[in-house]
Design an enzyme around this catalytic site. Structure first.
Site, short mmCIF file in Angstrom:
data_model
loop_
_atom_site.label_atom_id
_atom_site.label_comp_id
_atom_site.label_asym_id
_atom_site.label_seq_id
_atom_site.Cartn_x
_atom_site.Cartn_y
_atom_site.Cartn_z
N ASP A 45 0.83 -1.41 0.48
CA ASP A 45 0.67 -0.09 -0.35
C ASP A 45 0.95 1.13 0.00
O ASP A 45 0.80 1.95 -0.92
CB ASP A 45 -1.10 -0.18 1.64
CG ASP A 45 -1.97 -0.97 0.66
OD1 ASP A 45 -3.32 -0.64 1.00
OD2 ASP A 45 -1.73 -1.96 1.33
N GLU A 68 -5.11 6.90 0.23
CA GLU A 68 -5.69 6.37 1.76
C GLU A 68 -4.28 6.43 2.31
O GLU A 68 -5.07 6.75 3.68
CB GLU A 68 -6.69 5.23 0.97
CG GLU A 68 -6.69 3.99 2.46
CD GLU A 68 -7.35 2.72 1.76
OE1 GLU A 68 -7.98 2.45 2.94
OE2 GLU A 68 -7.28 2.68 0.76
N ASP A 133 -6.40 4.90 -4.31
CA ASP A 133 -6.18 3.98 -3.25
C ASP A 133 -5.12 2.77 -4.06
O ASP A 133 -5.46 2.08 -4.73
CB ASP A 133 -7.90 3.10 -3.54
CG ASP A 133 -7.75 1.60 -2.64
OD1 ASP A 133 -6.78 1.68 -1.59
OD2 ASP A 133 -9.09 1.81 -1.50
N ILE A 135 -3.68 -0.36 -2.92
CA ILE A 135 -4.35 -1.57 -2.90
C ILE A 135 -5.74 -1.26 -2.37
O ILE A 135 -6.14 -1.59 -1.24
CB ILE A 135 -3.80 -2.38 -2.01
CG1 ILE A 135 -2.39 -2.46 -2.81
CG2 ILE A 135 -4.31 -3.99 -2.17
CD1 ILE A 135 -1.05 -3.62 -2.22
N ASP A 136 -6.66 -1.28 -3.53
CA ASP A 136 -8.33 -1.32 -2.86
C ASP A 136 -8.09 -2.87 -2.69
O ASP A 136 -8.18 -3.88 -3.35
CB ASP A 136 -9.44 -1.26 -4.05
CG ASP A 136 -10.64 -0.80 -3.39
OD1 ASP A 136 -10.95 -1.03 -2.14
OD2 ASP A 136 -11.18 -1.05 -4.27
N THR A 138 -7.40 -4.80 0.32
CA THR A 138 -6.27 -5.25 0.95
C THR A 138 -6.18 -6.07 1.57
O THR A 138 -5.54 -7.18 1.83
CB THR A 138 -5.91 -4.58 2.54
OG1 THR A 138 -5.24 -2.99 1.76
CG2 THR A 138 -4.73 -5.04 3.25
N HIS A 240 -18.37 -4.99 5.19
CA HIS A 240 -18.60 -4.16 3.90
C HIS A 240 -19.92 -3.34 3.15
O HIS A 240 -20.15 -2.80 2.92
CB HIS A 240 -17.84 -4.19 3.10
CG HIS A 240 -15.98 -3.64 3.40
ND1 HIS A 240 -15.40 -4.35 2.90
CD2 HIS A 240 -15.49 -2.96 4.76
CE1 HIS A 240 -13.88 -4.09 3.40
NE2 HIS A 240 -13.58 -4.12 4.45
N SER A 264 -12.83 -5.29 -2.94
CA SER A 264 -12.41 -4.71 -4.46
C SER A 264 -12.60 -4.28 -5.43
O SER A 264 -13.93 -4.87 -5.44
CB SER A 264 -10.55 -4.25 -4.81
OG SER A 264 -10.76 -5.46 -6.07
N LYS A 267 -14.60 -5.39 -8.40
CA LYS A 267 -15.82 -5.37 -8.98
C LYS A 267 -16.74 -4.99 -9.45
O LYS A 267 -17.22 -4.86 -10.68
CB LYS A 267 -17.14 -5.67 -7.67
CG LYS A 267 -16.66 -6.95 -6.66
CD LYS A 267 -17.30 -6.77 -5.48
CE LYS A 267 -17.26 -5.02 -4.42
NZ LYS A 267 -16.08 -5.26 -3.53
N ARG A 281 -23.72 -2.61 -3.03
CA ARG A 281 -22.98 -2.72 -2.01
C ARG A 281 -23.88 -2.03 -1.38
O ARG A 281 -24.13 -0.89 -1.61
CB ARG A 281 -21.71 -2.10 -1.72
CG ARG A 281 -21.15 -1.88 -0.84
CD ARG A 281 -19.42 -1.03 -1.29
NE ARG A 281 -18.92 -0.38 0.04
CZ ARG A 281 -17.43 -1.12 0.16
NH1 ARG A 281 -17.64 -2.15 -0.59
NH2 ARG A 281 -16.83 -0.40 0.83
N ASP A 294 -13.02 4.73 -3.17
CA ASP A 294 -12.98 3.03 -2.95
C ASP A 294 -14.11 3.53 -4.52
O ASP A 294 -14.03 1.70 -4.52
CB ASP A 294 -13.87 2.65 -2.38
CG ASP A 294 -12.56 2.36 -0.59
OD1 ASP A 294 -11.73 1.68 -0.91
OD2 ASP A 294 -14.07 2.31 0.22
#
Length: 353
Positions: A45, A68, A133, A135-136, A138, A240, A264, A267, A281, A294
């Site tokens: 990250d 982030e 981001d 690393i979305d 993680t 989430h 992440s 999608k 979501r 995100d």
């Protein structure tokens, strides 16, 4: 505006950052620490954020960046700092012209820390602001699932450029999604995709590379005449996204296929190219606020691929308020032709609680 330079820099910066994340992905020890909200952060990250912000600052020095991560902990942790600096120094594209576009390497550890800390913009409705981001997903990265390196440019609060680097997704846009894609993944031959979009100019995919940008092809969402045959994507983590509400919505829509759970913005990328159809979501808490990094890149890519993205109550996602989507709750992404139908059922289910 075509935003040609912004797109080129974003694509090359994300591509180079994926080289760093892939190196960490294959390590058993990823230098993981925990942030104040208990979410994990790895050396990948920090390293990816440093590389991408360095490229933005070299090319667009007046732009703001919402990133982030920050370097506060690294300034107190020399071993972790050294690990990240070693990674950053090793990571470059095998193409001198591409490296020149990105503006050259970071020059020192302090330069690296300053780059990471340059992501502290508060965001807002005016000017040019990048959302990053590094690393979305993680947790997916740590467990060997899907993750994405995400970068978007917002101009006066509107997302105009979006890039997603997804090292563990198949290059083939027609590869079908199944429930196994969220775990036990790798970045071997045939994997690794760079998704991009510019507002008003369509969306594309191309294979990730160690060098310059590979040829791209346009992507679009799959026409869906029968909603009962839809494949819908959702988060792996129940914290989430409300799996129960999403299952109820799928049932009311007549969808019988098992949902595809992955981490992440992979999608967003998967439905944009027609491998999946819907992304839900739904809020798990009245107080939780989605972070702009995100969603920003994924929203413009889906939009340019023929989709519509709103919140759970049909409102457009508002990226102009700050670092979070404080005016919105949840996310519903679907092809334009059926989004209203999906949104209606989402509102029915949420209103009945």
């Amino acid at each position: 505006m075509s935003y040609a330079k912004e797109l080129q820099v974003a694509e090359l910066a994300v591509q180079r950052a994926t080289l760093l994340t892939k190196r960490v992905f294959h390590e058993k020890a990823k230098g993981t620490t925990s942030k104040d909200d208990k979410s994990p952060v790895t050396i990948g990250d920090f390293g990816a954020q440093a590389l991408i912000i360095n490229a933005i600052r070299k090319n667009f020095p007046d732009d703001e960046i919402v990133g982030e991560e920050d370097a506060d902990d690294l300034r107190q942790n020399e071993p972790l700092r050294s690990q990240i600096w070693e990674l950053v120094q090793k990571t470059k594209l095998d193409d001198d012209a591409a490296e020149a576009v990105l503006g050259g390497p970071l020059k020192s550890v302090e330069d690296m820390l300053d780059a990471i800390d340059a992501g502290k913009s508060a965001g807002g409705a005016k000017g040019r602001i990048w959302a990053l981001d590094p690393i979305d997903g993680t947790k997916g990265f740590l467990r060997g699932g899907q993750y994405a390196v995400c970068l978007a440019l917002m101009v006066d609060g509107e997302v105009t450029v979006g890039v997603l680097g997804c090292p563990n997704l198949p290059v083939d846009d027609k590869a079908p999604l199944d429930s196994s894609i969220g775990a036990d993944q790798n970045d071997e031959e045939g994997k690794g995709v760079l998704f991009s979009a510019v507002l008003g100019h369509g969306a594309t995919s191309r294979p990730l590379s160690r060098a310059g940008l590979q040829p791209s092809q346009p992507i679009s969402m799959k026409p869906l005449s029968d909603i009962t045959q839809a494949t819908f994507c959702e988060s792996v983590e129940a914290g989430h996204s409300s799996h129960g509400d999403q299952a109820a919505i799928a049932n009311k829509l007549g969808i019988t296929k098992q949902s595809v759970r992955m981490d992440s913005q992979a999608k967003y990328a998967s439905i944009a190219r027609g491998a999946g159809d819907l992304y839900l979501r739904l809020p798990v808490s009245k107080t939780y606020q989605e972070k702009i990094w995100d969603h920003a890149a994924g929203v413009v890519i889906v939009g340019e691929a023929g989709g519509t993205v709103t919140d759970a109550f049909g409102k457009k996602l508002d990226f102009s308020i700050g670092r979070t989507l404080s005016a919105n709750k949840g996310v519903v992404a679907a092809p334009k032709a059926i989004h209203a139908e999906v949104s209606k059922v989402v509102i029915e289910v949420l209103s009945s609680k």
